[in-house]
Design an enzyme around this catalytic site. Structure first.
Site, mmCIF file in Angstrom:
data_model
loop_
_atom_site.group_PDB
_atom_site.id
_atom_site.type_symbol
_atom_site.label_atom_id
_atom_site.label_comp_id
_atom_site.label_asym_id
_atom_site.label_seq_id
_atom_site.Cartn_x
_atom_site.Cartn_y
_atom_site.Cartn_z
ATOM 1 N N GLU A 162 -3.806 -2.477 1.871
ATOM 2 C CA GLU A 162 -4.621 -2.119 3.285
ATOM 3 C C GLU A 162 -5.457 -2.241 3.951
ATOM 4 O O GLU A 162 -6.147 -2.178 4.569
ATOM 5 C CB GLU A 162 -4.570 -0.279 2.392
ATOM 6 C CG GLU A 162 -3.709 0.545 1.946
ATOM 7 C CD GLU A 162 -2.986 0.059 0.744
ATOM 8 O OE1 GLU A 162 -3.727 -0.959 -0.190
ATOM 9 O OE2 GLU A 162 -1.665 0.146 0.128
ATOM 10 N N ARG B 107 -8.555 2.899 0.626
ATOM 11 C CA ARG B 107 -8.913 2.087 0.939
ATOM 12 C C ARG B 107 -9.306 0.698 1.690
ATOM 13 O O ARG B 107 -9.816 -0.276 1.581
ATOM 14 C CB ARG B 107 -7.570 0.967 -0.323
ATOM 15 C CG ARG B 107 -7.024 0.909 -1.254
ATOM 16 C CD ARG B 107 -8.039 0.229 -2.345
ATOM 17 N NE ARG B 107 -7.802 0.389 -3.821
ATOM 18 C CZ ARG B 107 -6.628 0.527 -3.964
ATOM 19 N NH1 ARG B 107 -5.573 -0.893 -3.867
ATOM 20 N NH2 ARG B 107 -6.448 -0.048 -5.232
ATOM 21 N N LYS C 223 14.590 -4.769 -11.752
ATOM 22 C CA LYS C 223 14.068 -2.970 -11.129
ATOM 23 C C LYS C 223 15.313 -2.582 -11.162
ATOM 24 O O LYS C 223 16.485 -2.693 -11.049
ATOM 25 C CB LYS C 223 13.921 -2.743 -9.891
ATOM 26 C CG LYS C 223 12.930 -1.634 -9.250
ATOM 27 C CD LYS C 223 11.973 -2.536 -8.560
ATOM 28 C CE LYS C 223 11.066 -0.931 -8.378
ATOM 29 N NZ LYS C 223 9.703 -1.066 -7.286
#
Ligand SMILES: Cc1ncc(C[n+]2csc(CCOP(=O)(O)OP(=O)(O)O)c2C)c(N)n1
Ligand SMILES: CC(=O)[C@@H](O)[C@H](O)COP(=O)(O)O
Ligand SMILES: [Mg+2]
Length: 647
Positions: A367, A395, A282
């Site tokens: 979640e 969610r 990243k």
């Protein structure tokens, strides 16, 4: 002319030679750093996805082949390749380029939803449709290691593995990170593959093998299975995916264009479900991002392109206030534990985690699991505080309803980014939480209006031990205090109609809208309209004092930074009906039930009329109509009187 200037479609990338591709990748990196440092955005993820996105577009034929980016925040390179470089000066701005794929922008874009862990399900559906319609098209899902920790991915993998004849290419972009390092057994497994001591050597031999391996059809490929498993074993023995019935290719150096292209060619020709495991970094190529230990510049505001430092200091935010108060609560309450779904920093739990590492749990982008695990933690005698963005609460609705509330478990959910967030587009606005929370029996929801009430209401929430509580607050900077003149029961009166004014309007402001409500009331007062402004503080259930106050006014208006459908206004209207308060008209100002395209929060609120001027204007109209109708009623009554009727 730069190579980048010659790229307007995937065809322009397909025709390049290797050396040109390497040059193009470098130009794209410089382009991303230059543009995104000016606009803000997901710089780290996209710097890590340059080569793999180029390889995807060289091997597959978008939009004939369907390419789905999970979460979509790492699709800037895809946008550059598909002819949208010119739009980056207005990235994430009104009428500019969305920060995520956008169907209105391009036929190459399929999925606009920025909620993670969906790409494999889309790919499964797309592959089934191609199979049923006999189309020889490929479904390709580009999914991050973080997104892979989401439950939907495993539901999809189970289905994708069900048919060995249905081609689905899953490109795992494994940079070991969500914002912070990806957690859990899967992350450990991927890391083991990446960090296998013989990995570098094996990778070199694998690369040579991959290069020498002819790109073959499925039958020949099966014959080469030994070679492939040899490759696999040469690079790294792993069974998780292949035991699931999904072929595994990798790990492949996600920044090695040739290796990526070969691996994707093999995957494309395989003719069944196959995972290509790309290992990337990243922020690759931008030292400030690579060295950002916390989040590798997952998302940046406007920064200096040389140093990577923000060009403006960040004002104190709601999240900062929350973070500090939770650490204080943690010191007083050893039973309080914190949960994040892979967003430790953004949801303000970093300080709590540093202070109480054993009491801070990162569940990954999960979640649903996080909410039910919180129910388990509560059943075990603890008081979990689950910090999640408002939009991602969607969610975990069933888990909050059936696992937490049904069992009356003392779980506190703190909803950061409640209300309009704006520049992340439709799927990031926190505009559904009050509507879904209002459905949950026994839940209590607080909406602080400033830093003072955030601290106060957070403490009130964690003090509740017989059911779930929620505290919702906005994105961005926070005002220290919108003072109250009086507290009536649990309701704060922020302004009363001034002397000489009548109680024309009760303006009930939810959360952060308190400040603009008081300003609008002052504007109305200047026109002789008497306005009482109150902050309910706890908005679900509707406080009884609001109904009592309504009875003392000619008109009730609610103002909320949330969806109108099922929001606070609707709940108060029901409460007035239940109290048979039929002669007090009510109006509600809220976010309309629409998907709102990306622009700044202020621009959205302005377009919706949820501003000081807009609110004052609407209330003036309603009062005038009422007065008008009162006047016309009076005139009508006069006219009806016998003497009047006879003229
Ligand atoms: C359901 C859901 N929860 C949380 C987020 C916030 N979020 C956006 S990107 C991200 C990390 C994604 O990590 P990964 O999939 O590995 O992609 P990378 O940024 O590393 O390329 C998270 C947690 C989200 N978009 N959706
Ligand atoms: C892609 C994603 O879901 C997040 O990275 C999102 O961009 C949140 O942005 P803020 O943290 O700025 O609200
Ligand atoms: Mg990642």
């Amino acid at each position: 002319m730069t190579l980048l200037g010659s790229v307007h479609s995937p065809a322009d990338v397909k025709r390049l030679k290797h050396a040109e591709l390497v040059q193009l990748a470098s130009e794209i990196r410089h382009f991303l750093i230059e543009k995104v440092s000016r606009t803000g955005g997901h710089l780290g993820p996209n710097l890590g996805a340059v080569e793999l996105t180029l390889a995807v577009h060289r091997v597959f034929d978008s939009p004939q082949d369907a390419i789905v980016f999970d979460t979509g925040h790492q699709a800037y390179v895809h946008k550059i390749i598909t002819g949208r470089q010119d739009g980056f000066d207005r990235l994430r701005k009104r009428d500019g380029l969305s920060g995520y794929p956008s169907r209105t922008e391009s036929d190459h874009d399929l999925v606009e939803n920025s909620h993670a862990s969906t790409a494999l399900s889309y790919a499964d559906g797309l592959a089934r449709s191609f199979q049923l319609s006999g189309e020889s098209r490929h479904a390709v899902a580009v999914v991050g290691d973080g997104a892979l920790t989401g439950g939907m991915c495993w539901e999809a993998l189970n289905n994708i593995a069900a048919d060995q004849e249905r081609p689905v290419v899953i490109l795992v972009n494994d940079n070991g990170r969500s914002y912070s390092p990806t957690i859990g057994g899967l992350a450990e497994h991927l890391a083991a593959l990446r960090l296998n001591p013989s990995y570098e050597k094996a990778l070199e031999s694998g690369r040579r093998t991959l290069r020498n391996l002819p790109v073959v059809g499925r039958s020949l490929y099966t014959g080469l299975h030994a070679a492939k498993s040899g490759i696999k074993d040469a690079i790294s023995p792993q069974v998780m995916f292949s035991d699931l019935g999904i072929k595994y290719l990798g790990p492949v150096d996600g920044h090695d264009l040739r290796a990526m292209e070969h691996a994707l060619q093999m995957a494309k020709s395989f003719g069944g479900p196959v995972i290509v495991h790309a290992v990337t970094r990243k922020g690759n190529g931008f030292a400030p991002a690579e060295n950002d230990q916390a989040e590798q510049m997952h998302q940046v505001k406007v920064i200096d392109p040389e140093t990577g430092l923000p060009t403006k200091p960040a004002p104190k935010s709601w999240t900062d206030v929350y973070a500090e108060e939770l650490v204080r609560i943690g010191a007083e309450r050893p039973d309080v534990v914190a949960i994040t779904a892979a967003m430790l920093g953004p949801t303000g739990l970093k300080k709590f985690g540093e202070a109480y590492p054993d009491r801070c749990i990162d569940v990954g982008i999960a979640e649903q699991h996080g909410m039910t695990s919180a129910a388990g933690l509560a059943m075990g005698g603890l008081h979990p505080v689950f910090a999640v963005y408002s939009t991602f609460l969607n969610r975990a609705f069933d888990q909050l309803l059936m696992d937490v509330a049904l069992h009356k478990q003392p779980v506190t959910v703190t909803l950061d980014r409640s209300g309009i967030t704006g520049d992340d587009g439709a799927s990031h606005n926190g505009m559904w939480d009050l509507s879904i929370l209002g459905l949950i029996p026994g839940i209590q929801v607080a909406a602080p209006r400033d830093a003072v009430t955030l601290r106060e209401e957070l403490r009130e929430a964690v003090a509740v031990d017989d059911g779930p509580t929620v505290v919702r607050f906005s994105k961005g900077s926070v005002i220290e205090e919108v003072p109250a003149v009086e507290r009536v029961g649990g309701v704060d009166v922020l302004r009363r109609a001034t002397a000489g004014e009548s109680n024309d309007v009760l303006l009930v402001a939810v959360g952060a809208f308190a400040e603009v409500a008081v300003a609008a009331a002052e504007r109305l007062s200047a026109q002789g309209i008497g306005v009482t402004v109150v902050d309910p503080r706890w908005v679900v259930p509707v406080p009884g004092q609001i109904v009592e106050l309504a009875e003392q006014h000619r008109l009730v208006v609610t103002l909320e930074d949330c969806g109108r459908h099922g929001g606070f206004g609707w709940a108060l209207a029901a409460a007035l009906r239940d109290a048979e308060l039929d002669d007090v008209p009510m109006r509600d100002l809220a976010v309309p039930n629409q998907f709102l395209t990306h622009k700044s929060r202020d621009e959205v609120l302005s377009e919706l009329g949820l501003t000081e001027q807009g609110i004052a204007r609407r209330i003036t109209e309603w009062v005038a109509n009422q007065r008008g109708s009162r006047v016309s009623l009076r005139v009508a009554a006069d006219n009806e009187r016998p003497e009047a009727a006879n003229g």
